[in-house]
Design a protein around this motif. Sequence first.
Motif, PDB file in Angstrom:
ATOM      1  N   GLU A   9       0.701  -1.235  -0.078  1.00 20.43           N
ATOM      2  CA  GLU A   9       0.111   0.176  -0.082  1.00 20.43           C
ATOM      3  C   GLU A   9       0.531   1.501  -0.581  1.00 20.43           C
ATOM      4  O   GLU A   9       1.080   2.673  -0.751  1.00 20.43           O
ATOM      5  CB  GLU A   9      -1.335   0.222   0.943  1.00 20.43           C
ATOM      6  CG  GLU A   9      -2.247   1.436   0.898  1.00 20.43           C
ATOM      7  CD  GLU A   9      -2.925   1.414  -0.026  1.00 20.43           C
ATOM      8  OE1 GLU A   9      -3.346   1.964  -0.268  1.00 20.43           O
ATOM      9  OE2 GLU A   9      -3.006   0.047   0.020  1.00 20.43           O
ATOM     10  N   ARG A  10       1.745   0.867   0.764  1.00 19.46           N
ATOM     11  CA  ARG A  10       2.471   2.762   0.754  1.00 19.46           C
ATOM     12  C   ARG A  10       4.092   2.466  -0.723  1.00 19.46           C
ATOM     13  O   ARG A  10       3.815   4.118  -1.076  1.00 19.46           O
ATOM     14  CB  ARG A  10       4.061   2.336   1.946  1.00 19.46           C
ATOM     15  CG  ARG A  10       4.909   3.737   2.279  1.00 19.46           C
ATOM     16  CD  ARG A  10       4.610   4.690   2.481  1.00 19.46           C
ATOM     17  NE  ARG A  10       4.087   4.527   3.617  1.00 19.46           N
ATOM     18  CZ  ARG A  10       3.472   5.516   4.496  1.00 19.46           C
ATOM     19  NH1 ARG A  10       2.574   6.750   3.873  1.00 19.46           N
ATOM     20  NH2 ARG A  10       2.850   5.517   6.099  1.00 19.46           N
ATOM     21  N   GLY A  31       2.712   1.861  -3.230  1.00 24.75           N
ATOM     22  CA  GLY A  31       1.604   2.452  -4.191  1.00 24.75           C
ATOM     23  C   GLY A  31       1.362   3.648  -4.284  1.00 24.75           C
ATOM     24  O   GLY A  31       1.498   4.528  -5.311  1.00 24.75           O
ATOM     25  N   GLU A  32       1.322   4.447  -2.538  1.00 24.44           N
ATOM     26  CA  GLU A  32       1.298   5.776  -2.550  1.00 24.44           C
ATOM     27  C   GLU A  32       2.314   6.735  -2.710  1.00 24.44           C
ATOM     28  O   GLU A  32       2.537   7.499  -3.636  1.00 24.44           O
ATOM     29  CB  GLU A  32       1.121   6.210  -0.838  1.00 24.44           C
ATOM     30  CG  GLU A  32      -0.653   5.591  -0.814  1.00 24.44           C
ATOM     31  CD  GLU A  32      -0.302   5.456   0.942  1.00 24.44           C
ATOM     32  OE1 GLU A  32       0.368   5.656   1.538  1.00 24.44           O
ATOM     33  OE2 GLU A  32      -1.392   4.618   1.579  1.00 24.44           O
ATOM     34  N   ASP A  80       2.279   6.799  -6.565  1.00 19.13           N
ATOM     35  CA  ASP A  80       1.275   7.502  -7.022  1.00 19.13           C
ATOM     36  C   ASP A  80       1.706   9.940  -6.943  1.00 19.13           C
ATOM     37  O   ASP A  80       1.830  10.186  -7.718  1.00 19.13           O
ATOM     38  CB  ASP A  80      -0.242   8.065  -6.138  1.00 19.13           C
ATOM     39  CG  ASP A  80      -1.103   7.215  -6.339  1.00 19.13           C
ATOM     40  OD1 ASP A  80      -1.279   7.490  -8.051  1.00 19.13           O
ATOM     41  OD2 ASP A  80      -2.514   6.958  -5.654  1.00 19.13           O
ATOM     42  N   ASP A 130      -1.955   2.221  -9.325  1.00 16.70           N
ATOM     43  CA  ASP A 130      -3.117   1.993  -8.917  1.00 16.70           C
ATOM     44  C   ASP A 130      -3.347   0.398  -8.721  1.00 16.70           C
ATOM     45  O   ASP A 130      -3.878  -0.969  -8.658  1.00 16.70           O
ATOM     46  CB  ASP A 130      -4.318   2.289 -10.377  1.00 16.70           C
ATOM     47  CG  ASP A 130      -4.476   3.836 -10.100  1.00 16.70           C
ATOM     48  OD1 ASP A 130      -4.365   3.940  -8.762  1.00 16.70           O
ATOM     49  OD2 ASP A 130      -5.229   4.154 -11.275  1.00 16.70           O
ATOM     50  N   ARG A 185      -1.531  -1.130  -6.200  1.00 20.46           N
ATOM     51  CA  ARG A 185      -2.749  -0.769  -5.163  1.00 20.46           C
ATOM     52  C   ARG A 185      -3.792  -1.961  -5.138  1.00 20.46           C
ATOM     53  O   ARG A 185      -4.410  -2.391  -4.280  1.00 20.46           O
ATOM     54  CB  ARG A 185      -2.672  -0.028  -4.749  1.00 20.46           C
ATOM     55  CG  ARG A 185      -1.780   1.677  -4.062  1.00 20.46           C
ATOM     56  CD  ARG A 185      -3.088   2.494  -2.782  1.00 20.46           C
ATOM     57  NE  ARG A 185      -3.262   2.744  -4.174  1.00 20.46           N
ATOM     58  CZ  ARG A 185      -3.160   4.014  -4.812  1.00 20.46           C
ATOM     59  NH1 ARG A 185      -2.019   4.398  -5.403  1.00 20.46           N
ATOM     60  NH2 ARG A 185      -4.223   4.260  -5.763  1.00 20.46           N
ATOM     61  N   THR A 186      -4.306  -1.826  -6.049  1.00 22.51           N
ATOM     62  CA  THR A 186      -5.729  -3.281  -6.594  1.00 22.51           C
ATOM     63  C   THR A 186      -5.227  -3.916  -6.503  1.00 22.51           C
ATOM     64  O   THR A 186      -6.012  -4.924  -5.636  1.00 22.51           O
ATOM     65  CB  THR A 186      -6.562  -2.396  -7.906  1.00 22.51           C
ATOM     66  OG1 THR A 186      -6.538  -1.234  -7.379  1.00 22.51           O
ATOM     67  CG2 THR A 186      -7.616  -3.330  -7.961  1.00 22.51           C
ATOM     68  N   VAL A 234      -2.851  -6.098  -2.773  1.00 20.82           N
ATOM     69  CA  VAL A 234      -3.521  -5.530  -1.440  1.00 20.82           C
ATOM     70  C   VAL A 234      -4.500  -6.907  -1.318  1.00 20.82           C
ATOM     71  O   VAL A 234      -4.760  -7.869  -1.039  1.00 20.82           O
ATOM     72  CB  VAL A 234      -3.981  -4.167  -0.979  1.00 20.82           C
ATOM     73  CG1 VAL A 234      -4.557  -4.299   0.220  1.00 20.82           C
ATOM     74  CG2 VAL A 234      -2.264  -3.023  -1.573  1.00 20.82           C
TER      75      VAL A 234
END
Length: 130
Positions: free
Chosen positions: A8-9, A11-12, A15, A67, A70-71, A74
Amino acid sequence: MDFGPFIERTGEVIDLLGVVAIVLGVLVAVVDAGMRRLRQAGPVYARFRRVLGRGILIGLELLVAADIIRTVAVEPTLESVSVLALIVVIRTFLSWSLEVEISGRWPWQKARAGAVDEGSPRVPAATGGD
């Protein structure tokens, strides 16, 4: 070991890199256009659009990558994959539209144009303008 928070991190961060790429693309395009205008160095608008479009394309590619990470990595539910598919379709359409605006042809036409150009004699590019 749970990799969810790390992914998640990641992906951020990607982003954020996508947003930074777009912002830097805008800044580079504006500064380049301003400098060309001051020096009266060739067409400003066409080059501005090309430089701006490239920055946006790089940013969009990074945003799509984030995206996907993360999608899918995760928690791949049917709903999250459907949303991802819609996001990818929209961003791909935007990318293709920008590519056509920048180069004047579809992405798949470059390979054909390159194959035709390889057999023809090379002509030096004109200097001093776009």
